[in-house]
Design a protein around this motif. Structure first.
Motif, PDB file in Angstrom:
ATOM      1  N   TYR A 253       0.837  -1.210   0.000  1.00 28.76           N
ATOM      2  CA  TYR A 253       0.000   0.000   0.000  1.00 28.76           C
ATOM      3  C   TYR A 253       0.868   1.255   0.000  1.00 28.76           C
ATOM      4  O   TYR A 253       0.585   2.224  -0.715  1.00 28.76           O
TER       5      TYR A 253
ATOM      6  N   LEU B 150      -4.637  -2.690  -6.130  1.00 28.23           N
ATOM      7  CA  LEU B 150      -3.720  -1.660  -5.647  1.00 28.23           C
ATOM      8  C   LEU B 150      -3.122  -0.845  -6.788  1.00 28.23           C
ATOM      9  O   LEU B 150      -2.619   0.252  -6.563  1.00 28.23           O
TER      10      LEU B 150
ATOM     11  N   ARG C 111      -4.581   2.509  -6.849  1.00 30.34           N
ATOM     12  CA  ARG C 111      -3.935   3.497  -5.965  1.00 30.34           C
ATOM     13  C   ARG C 111      -2.733   4.133  -6.658  1.00 30.34           C
ATOM     14  O   ARG C 111      -2.512   5.343  -6.540  1.00 30.34           O
TER      15      ARG C 111
ATOM     16  N   ARG D 112      -2.691   8.124  -7.577  1.00 31.55           N
ATOM     17  CA  ARG D 112      -1.570   8.952  -7.131  1.00 31.55           C
ATOM     18  C   ARG D 112      -0.938   9.677  -8.309  1.00 31.55           C
ATOM     19  O   ARG D 112      -0.603  10.871  -8.214  1.00 31.55           O
TER      20      ARG D 112
ATOM     21  N   GLU E  31      -8.637   1.184  -2.826  1.00 28.28           N
ATOM     22  CA  GLU E  31      -8.346   2.513  -2.308  1.00 28.28           C
ATOM     23  C   GLU E  31      -9.608   3.093  -1.677  1.00 28.28           C
ATOM     24  O   GLU E  31     -10.732   2.745  -2.054  1.00 28.28           O
ATOM     25  N   TYR E  32      -9.402   3.972  -0.704  1.00 27.13           N
ATOM     26  CA  TYR E  32     -10.531   4.615  -0.044  1.00 27.13           C
ATOM     27  C   TYR E  32     -11.150   5.669  -0.952  1.00 27.13           C
ATOM     28  O   TYR E  32     -10.453   6.382  -1.686  1.00 27.13           O
TER      29      TYR E  32
ATOM     30  N   ALA F   4      -9.571   8.814  -3.239  1.00 29.90           N
ATOM     31  CA  ALA F   4      -9.769   8.830  -4.687  1.00 29.90           C
ATOM     32  C   ALA F   4     -10.387  10.160  -5.130  1.00 29.90           C
ATOM     33  O   ALA F   4      -9.955  10.761  -6.126  1.00 29.90           O
TER      34      ALA F   4
END
Length: 308
Positions: free
Chosen positions: A104, A137, A140, A144, A164-165, A169
């Motif tokens: 993560y 993942l 994520r 990013r 991802e939360y 996001a």
């Protein structure tokens, strides 16, 4: 064939199997090949160069070396980098074979490396569309990269069973100009629940992306286990097989019929606004596939009758 295998290594971004900067080869591909750039990002447990778990020999290869039920060629099915007259495919590998906590964290570092790579593409070919497809993942990583890039760097992103939360996001996508298809399924509920148990939410009550529509502009959520959603996309020409399992983390790219839908979204044949217009406004809640006849408790777990 315009498929570029790149990997995040301790020394930086390199061509897979080499120790050289991938940008000179990327610039040559941009000069020789028309069409968009499609970057494909794998998820948890892959590791570039690993004898059994290298993504460049598996899902990110045009001809995977391993033939298993969970390995299908993303480049071939997305038409990304498989012909000289189509889009450039970038197979983006990163070190995700670690504990879930380390992976993560590494996803953010990989996202920073991807953002720098996208910025270099933009400098060389400012008008070239850039599109992302990412699983688990890898979403994520993609989010990013979008957050660290200039607005409108990434035209379209397809997130598959994103780990991802939702709040993170939405923050990443705010003012990004990126159109997003968020593909989720109740088949992934167990994996989402475990993520929420193991990775602390940045804010109380936040959930994984698969459990509430993203509020950022240009985002569309497609729940691929929902019968009404499957019927809606079939009516506009994209029949997708119903779920065959109650638990599956990989159905968003293994389910027959999904790749033609993704190709249409990526190339603009199917606009996300049209797709959103035909989809139901809500779909099944958490655990509705695993426990279809059970009510759901406020904590998100299936509610069971009290023991006698």
């Amino acid at each position: 064939m315009p498929l570029l295998p790149v990997s995040v290594m301790p020394t930086g971004l390199t061509l897979q199997g080499q120790t050289v900067d991938p940008m000179p080869e990327m610039r040559r591909l941009l000069d020789r090949t028309p069409g968009a750039v499609c970057v494909m990002v794998h998820g948890f447990k892959y590791l570039p160069g690993h004898p059994r778990h290298c993504p460049h020999a598996g899902i990110l290869s045009a001809s995977p070396a391993r033939n298993t039920a969970r390995v299908v060629s993303w480049p071939r099915h997305l038409h990304a980098g498989v012909r000289r007259d189509t889009s450039i495919g970038v197979a983006f590998g990163w070190p995700a074979r670690a504990s879930i906590w380390n992976a993560y964290d590494r996803a953010l570092q990989a996202g920073d490396a991807l953002a720098a790579f996208l910025a270099a593409i933009r400098r060389h070919a400012p008008a070239r569309p850039i599109r992302l497809v990412a699983h688990s993942l890898g979403a994520r990583v993609a989010l990013r990269a979008i957050a660290q890039s200039r607005p409108n760097t990434v035209e379209t992103a397809i997130l598959l069973a994103a780990a991802e939360y939702a709040g993170l996001a939405e923050a990443a996508l705010d003012d990004s100009g990126t159109r997003v298809l968020n593909v989720c399924s109740r088949e992934n509920d167990v994996f989402d629940f475990l993520m929420e148990l193991l990775i602390r939410a940045p804010r109380s009550g936040d959930r994984m992306i698969g459990h509430r529509p993203l509020g950022a502009a240009g985002c569309t959520t497609l729940q691929i286990d929902d019968p009404a959603s499957l019927a809606a996309i079939a009516r506009i020409g994209f029949p997708v097989a119903p779920p065959s399992r109650r638990v599956c983390h990989w159905s968003a790219y293994l389910r027959p019929g999904l790749f033609p839908l993704y190709r249409a979204v990526l190339d603009g044949t199917l606009s996300l606004s049209r797709l959103k217009a035909v989809l139901p406004s809500d779909a099944g809640p958490r655990w509705s596939l695993l426990r279809p006849n059970r009510p759901v408790s406020p904590r998100g777990l299936p509610a069971f009758p009290a023991s006698r």
